[in-house]
Design an enzyme around this catalytic site. Structure first.
Site, PDB file in Angstrom:
ATOM      1  N   SER A  24      29.313  44.070  68.158  1.00  0.00           N
ATOM      2  CA  SER A  24      28.526  43.490  69.393  1.00  0.00           C
ATOM      3  C   SER A  24      28.014  44.659  70.017  1.00  0.00           C
ATOM      4  CB  SER A  24      29.613  42.882  70.550  1.00  0.00           C
ATOM      5  OG  SER A  24      28.692  42.307  71.564  1.00  0.00           O
ATOM      6  N   ASN A  25      27.432  44.254  71.739  1.00  0.00           N
ATOM      7  CA  ASN A  25      26.195  45.770  71.643  1.00  0.00           C
ATOM      8  C   ASN A  25      26.495  45.079  73.930  1.00  0.00           C
ATOM      9  OD1 ASN A  25      24.362  43.177  73.447  1.00  0.00           O
ATOM     10  ND2 ASN A  25      24.114  43.019  70.996  1.00  0.00           N
ATOM     11  N   PRO A  26      25.878  46.585  73.840  1.00  0.00           N
ATOM     12  CA  PRO A  26      26.398  46.048  75.842  1.00  0.00           C
ATOM     13  C   PRO A  26      26.065  45.578  76.088  1.00  0.00           C
ATOM     14  CG  PRO A  26      24.942  47.954  75.115  1.00  0.00           C
ATOM     15  CD  PRO A  26      25.038  47.480  73.629  1.00  0.00           C
ATOM     16  N   SER A  27      24.394  44.745  75.795  1.00  0.00           N
ATOM     17  CA  SER A  27      24.291  43.334  77.304  1.00  0.00           C
ATOM     18  C   SER A  27      25.126  42.578  77.927  1.00  0.00           C
ATOM     19  CB  SER A  27      23.436  41.527  75.899  1.00  0.00           C
ATOM     20  OG  SER A  27      23.110  41.413  76.796  1.00  0.00           O
ATOM     21  N   ALA A  91      21.335  38.825  73.265  1.00  0.00           N
ATOM     22  CA  ALA A  91      21.196  40.369  72.402  1.00  0.00           C
ATOM     23  C   ALA A  91      22.059  40.075  71.529  1.00  0.00           C
ATOM     24  CB  ALA A  91      21.408  41.582  73.949  1.00  0.00           C
TER      25      ALA A  91
END
Ligand code: C5P
Length: 219
Positions: A24-27, A91
């Site tokens: 995933s990503n830190p959004s 994101a």
């Protein structure tokens, strides 16, 4: 004029490779949730497609929770026909593991390479089937922010894109501040400056309303 119907996407997506692990990503979803709140505050009928976040659900807005890029695409396809403007701040994870194991992968086998494949580009898919909908994207970049944003505006066939500088500490991902310029298809550019996500969201909705729905006004 009828109420403007606004569809917003926010947050990250999660792409699982076993039942308990994902990429995933830190959004945080903050910017998108503020945009949904601002759109509703402006009088637009607002629907939010939200990836996994710890944010509280905004009041008065129908929220559809999704997990993966595929879920987000399917939900967006189902809602797209009923909207006048889509603001895609999510994101979306660019890649996903090719295979998802049904059972938790044992620690000892974790070092075997996880093979990735690209996720569907939701904006690109929707821009292919659009009728009169306005499409607005977000481009979070750390360098050459405006030039990358212009490239995405063209390649995804958008009406406008918010070029989002996430290089500076204290702004961008998960922070309360952000720095945005809005770029239109015809090349015009409006600098919204560095501000709180909630104030930037209000400015953004006012600009989009004046640009794309000048007859509708504020309800
Ligand atoms: O990830 P990227 O920088 O290409 O994102 C630009 C825009 O495209 C964003 O509005 C994002 O929500 C959207 N996007 C998408 N589907 C993807 C990746 C990004 O709709 N798979």
């Amino acid at each position: 004029m009828e109420k403007i119907r606004c569809l917003v996407s926010a947050g990250p997506t999660r792409e699982y490779f076993d039942p308990v692990r994902f990429i995933s990503n830190p959004s945080s979803g903050k910017m998108g949730v503020e945009i949904a709140k601002a759109a509703r505050g402006f009088g637009w009928e607002t629907t939010l497609i939200l990836g996994p976040t710890s944010l509280e659900k905004p009041e008065g807005i129908e929220v559809f929770d999704v997990v993966s890029a595929d879920d987000m695409l399917n939900r967006a396809l189902a809602l797209f026909g009923e909207c006048d403007i889509l603001i895609m701040t999510a994101a979306v994870s660019d890649m996903r593991p090719k295979k998802k194991s049904k059972a938790k992968v044992k620690k000892e086998s974790l070092n075997m390479a996880v093979e990735f494949e690209p996720t569907p580009d939701i904006l690109r898919e929707l821009s292919k089937i659009r009728k009169n909908q306005i499409l607005v994207g977000f481009a979070a970049e750390t360098n050459d922010v405006k030039s990358y944003a212009r490239g995405k505006l063209a390649s995804k066939n958008l009406d406008a894109i918010a070029a989002n500088d996430v290089s500076k500490s204290g702004s961008g991902f998960a922070a309360d501040l952000n720095e945005i310029s809005l770029i239109f298809k015809d090349g015009r550019e409006i600098d919204l400056g560095k501000d709180s996500k909630s104030r930037l969201a209000k400015k953004l909705i006012e600009i989009l309303a004046a640009e794309f729905f000048p007859q509708a006004g504020k309800k």
